[in-house]
Design an enzyme around this catalytic site. Structure first.
Site, short mmCIF file in Angstrom:
data_model
loop_
_atom_site.label_atom_id
_atom_site.label_comp_id
_atom_site.label_asym_id
_atom_site.label_seq_id
_atom_site.Cartn_x
_atom_site.Cartn_y
_atom_site.Cartn_z
N CYS A 53 0.89 -1.19 -0.05
CA CYS A 53 -0.18 -0.08 -0.04
C CYS A 53 0.82 1.26 -0.09
O CYS A 53 1.62 1.48 0.89
CB CYS A 53 -0.96 -0.05 1.04
SG CYS A 53 -1.73 -1.68 1.19
N CYS A 56 1.12 3.61 3.22
CA CYS A 56 1.22 3.09 4.38
C CYS A 56 2.73 3.01 5.00
O CYS A 56 3.52 2.41 4.35
CB CYS A 56 0.54 1.65 4.77
SG CYS A 56 0.33 1.16 6.43
N1 SAM Z 1 -3.49 -4.02 7.28
C1 SAM Z 1 -4.89 -3.78 7.46
C2 SAM Z 1 -5.45 -3.56 6.24
O1 SAM Z 1 -4.85 -2.81 5.44
O2 SAM Z 1 -6.63 -3.86 6.09
C3 SAM Z 1 -5.15 -3.11 8.65
C4 SAM Z 1 -4.39 -1.75 9.08
S1 SAM Z 1 -4.38 -0.42 7.81
C5 SAM Z 1 -3.41 0.64 8.36
C6 SAM Z 1 -5.94 0.20 8.17
C7 SAM Z 1 -6.49 1.49 7.04
O3 SAM Z 1 -5.64 2.47 7.51
C8 SAM Z 1 -6.04 1.30 5.71
O4 SAM Z 1 -6.96 0.54 4.89
C9 SAM Z 1 -6.23 2.84 5.21
O5 SAM Z 1 -7.43 3.07 4.74
C10 SAM Z 1 -5.91 3.47 6.60
N2 SAM Z 1 -4.35 4.21 6.19
C11 SAM Z 1 -3.40 3.71 6.46
N3 SAM Z 1 -2.33 4.31 6.08
C12 SAM Z 1 -2.86 5.54 6.06
C13 SAM Z 1 -2.51 7.05 5.90
N4 SAM Z 1 -1.09 7.25 5.74
N5 SAM Z 1 -3.32 7.99 5.70
C14 SAM Z 1 -4.41 7.73 6.06
N6 SAM Z 1 -5.23 6.69 6.13
C15 SAM Z 1 -4.11 5.66 6.24
FE1 SF4 Z 2 -1.49 -2.00 3.66
FE2 SF4 Z 2 -0.23 -0.70 5.79
FE3 SF4 Z 2 -2.68 -2.29 6.10
FE4 SF4 Z 2 -0.47 -3.36 5.58
S1 SF4 Z 2 -0.87 -2.31 7.35
S2 SF4 Z 2 -2.22 -3.99 4.43
S3 SF4 Z 2 0.87 -1.89 3.96
S4 SF4 Z 2 -2.66 -0.57 4.73
#
Ligand code: SAM
Ligand code: SF4
Ligand code: DTB
Length: 310
Positions: A53, A56
């Protein structure tokens, strides 16, 4: 139910700004009393994620400097739960940097859920993709909500993530819905997507296999070292337009103004609440980035003259 086409949604989305906000506000008032739901985030496993992603900090494909953490001990999670309860939070949301949780991770999460429920709070988890068996296991452990975002439009998805498909996300959401866990599904704005993508993202939300009970709208937090660290800023009018359009299409669903509030002034946040947002993450930390200070949130909620925790 009548289906709403992308064209219908784009007509709602593109109407004059004040008319859109006014329509959303009126629908909001017909379906909610003015209040704000407070949710507590806790990162139960941080970093080292194999997905790519591009937004992230936890992805192995990005070069962010974050503190990597294996699954937290149970007592640390209990400490967060107790603090959350004292400050009037309704739901604890556990986030983990997984593509999908393995058996032992799932057992530990089941224990976390037990602790959250023991203290009388609602539980939510976001752990990556789930099979039907995994979803059933979480339901049996007492999980109330599962967060799994579609993030952006199906058309733009592969520009942002290549290690899974949009359909993979929908498949997990199908399993979550069949297991009887409430669906929390939304996305991120400011990934460099177009307005047509934002309309298509909202359209995709209306087509989910199970209607979401909760819709998080995140504004990208630009984390240094990620591929999107230098993407152009989102025009905040677009954020308000998305929230208002989602409110009109999902009259009874909680909309969470999620990541990105630190970049919004009090008045900009208030426009989001005016347009239908009625939930926030409360507490100084999101998963790896900072969130608004609790005292400033308390102050803002009191300036708005509304109650916290619907
Ligand atoms: N790994 C799991 C997943 O991606 O489904 C769960 C954790 S992930 C960090 C959850 C959500 O946080 C992501 O789907 C995204 O929408 C949001 N997210 C992650 N990084 C972000 C960022 N830098 N700014 C805004 N939203 C973010
Ligand atoms: Fe994607 Fe971050 Fe969730 Fe991993 S933790 S699946 S890199 S949004
Ligand atoms: C969601 O839609 N937003 C939250 C929650 N679900 C898990 C996560 C926001 C993460 C923001 C970036 C960070 O702190 O790493």
């Amino acid at each position: 139910m009548l289906t709403t086409t992308k064209e219908d949604i784009s007509i709602i989305y593109e109407q004059p700004f004040l008319e859109l906000v006014s329509k959303a506000r009126s629908i909001h008032q017909q379906n909610f009393v003015d209040d704000i739901e407070l949710c507590q985030l806790v990162s139960v496993k941080t970093g080292g994620c194999p997905e790519d992603c591009s937004y992230c900090s936890q992805s192995n494909s990005n070069q962010s400097e974050i503190k990597v953490n294996p699954l937290l001990p149970l007592d640390e999670v209990e400490k967060v739960v107790l603090e959350a309860k004292t400050k009037g939070v309704k739901r604890v949301c556990m986030g983990a940097g997984y593509k999908t949780p393995n058996t032992s991770a799932l057992s530990r999460v089941n224990e976390y859920i037990g602790v959250i429920k023991k203290h009388g709070l609602e539980s939510c988890a976001t752990l990556g993709s789930l099979t039907m068996d995994q979803a059933n296991e979480l339901k049996a452990a007492g999980l109330d909500y599962y967060n799994h975002n579609i993030d952006t439009s199906p058309e733009y998805y592969s520009q942002v993530i290549t290690t899974r498909t949009f359909q993979d996300r929908v498949d997990t959401l199908t399993n979550v819905g069949i297991a009887g866990i409430k669906v929390c599904c939304g996305g991120i704005l400011g990934l460099g997507e177009s307005r047509a993508d934002r309309v298509s993202f909202i359209h995709a939300l209306t087509c989910l296999p199970t209607a979401p009970d909760s819709i998080p709208i995140n504004m990208l937090v630009k984390v240094p070292g990620t591929k999107l660290a230098n993407v152009e800023d989102l025009d905040k009018f677009e954020l308000v337009r998305v929230i208002a359009t989602v409110r009109i299409l999902f009259p009874k669903t909680r909309i969470r103004l999620s990541a990105g509030r630190l970049e919004l002034s009090e008045l900009e946040q208030s426009m989001c609440f005016m347009s239908g947002a009625n939930s926030i993450f409360y507490g100084e930390k999101l998963l790896t980035t900072d969130n608004n200070h609790q005292d400033s949130d308390k102050n803002l909620i009191s300036k708005l003259g509304i109650n916290a925790n619907g």
